[in-house]
Design a protein around this motif. Structure first.
Motif, short mmCIF file in Angstrom:
data_model
loop_
_atom_site.label_atom_id
_atom_site.label_comp_id
_atom_site.label_asym_id
_atom_site.label_seq_id
_atom_site.Cartn_x
_atom_site.Cartn_y
_atom_site.Cartn_z
N THR A 13 0.85 -1.18 0.00
CA THR A 13 0.00 0.00 0.00
C THR A 13 0.89 1.23 0.00
OG1 THR A 13 -1.93 1.05 1.02
CG2 THR A 13 -0.25 0.24 2.51
N SER A 59 -3.83 -1.81 4.13
CA SER A 59 -4.28 -0.62 3.44
C SER A 59 -3.77 0.58 4.23
CB SER A 59 -5.81 -0.60 3.35
OG SER A 59 -6.25 0.49 2.60
N SER A 61 -4.61 4.76 5.22
CA SER A 61 -5.59 5.83 5.21
C SER A 61 -5.21 6.87 6.25
CB SER A 61 -6.98 5.27 5.53
OG SER A 61 -7.94 6.29 5.56
N CYS A 78 -9.31 -3.29 2.23
CA CYS A 78 -9.22 -2.00 1.55
C CYS A 78 -10.15 -1.03 2.26
CB CYS A 78 -9.57 -2.12 0.08
SG CYS A 78 -11.27 -2.58 -0.22
N THR A 79 -10.03 0.22 1.91
CA THR A 79 -10.94 1.23 2.44
C THR A 79 -11.73 1.79 1.27
OG1 THR A 79 -9.21 2.91 2.24
CG2 THR A 79 -9.46 1.86 4.38
N ASP A 80 -12.97 2.22 1.55
CA ASP A 80 -13.75 2.86 0.50
C ASP A 80 -13.71 4.37 0.68
OD1 ASP A 80 -15.58 3.52 2.50
OD2 ASP A 80 -17.06 2.02 1.88
N THR A 81 -14.39 5.09 -0.19
CA THR A 81 -14.34 6.55 -0.15
C THR A 81 -15.03 7.15 1.07
OG1 THR A 81 -16.30 6.65 -1.54
CG2 THR A 81 -14.17 6.80 -2.65
N TYR A 82 -15.80 6.34 1.80
CA TYR A 82 -16.48 6.82 3.01
C TYR A 82 -15.69 6.51 4.27
CZ TYR A 82 -20.28 7.16 -0.30
OH TYR A 82 -21.04 7.47 -1.40
N ASN A 85 -14.93 3.42 5.30
CA ASN A 85 -15.21 2.07 5.78
C ASN A 85 -14.06 1.15 5.43
OD1 ASN A 85 -17.95 2.60 6.70
ND2 ASN A 85 -18.45 2.80 4.54
N ILE A 89 -13.02 -2.70 4.60
CA ILE A 89 -13.57 -3.97 4.17
C ILE A 89 -12.49 -5.02 4.34
CG2 ILE A 89 -14.51 -5.26 2.22
CD1 ILE A 89 -14.82 -1.67 1.83
#
Length: 127
Positions: A37, A78, A80, A111-115, A117, A119
């Motif tokens: 990452t 990931s 963030s 992974c992370t999403d755009t909000y 969260n 996963i």
């Protein structure tokens, strides 16, 4: 961040590719890498599940700047907000921020999403 790709050959080499997919260079990180990452423009984190470690690598000067040792195999990670997420989340200094509390038989990818969260992909893993 600049369009380049970082590809890890399973349990192998870490390759830096141009935005159009051509090999730019093989990054000199020893060991059996599994996933990667990007932390910032010049810094990546790479998992080494059989070493139970994550290596922080500076692509500009091509050095491992930090090794985070773990008590379990780490297959996926990931990044963030300057933090690493590996079923538990640590900041850049290695201080744990939170830990996933559910039972997982073999967390292997995330992974992370755009909000924001997170996963987590789980699979049965025999150790």
């Amino acid at each position: 961040m600049d369009g380049r790709f970082i590809i890890v050959e399973e349990l192998g080499k870490v390759n830096l590719l141009t935005p159009d997919g051509k090999l730019l260079k093989k990054l000199p990180i020893p060991g059996q890498a599994f996933s990667v990452t990007q932390i910032n423009q010049n810094t990546i984190a790479v998992t080494y599940p059989y070493e139970k470690a994550i290596k922080i690598f500076n692509m500009e000067n091509e050095t491992v700047t930090k090794v985070i040792t773990l008590d379990k195999h780490c297959w996926g990670l990931s990044s963030s907000d300057d933090s690493l997420v590996v079923v538990y989340c640590v900041d850049q200094s290695g201080k744990q921020i939170w830990q996933y509390k559910q039972d997982l038989s073999g967390p292997e990818g995330l992974c992370t999403d755009t909000y924001g969260n997170i996963i987590v992909a789980d699979r049965d893993l025999i150790e």
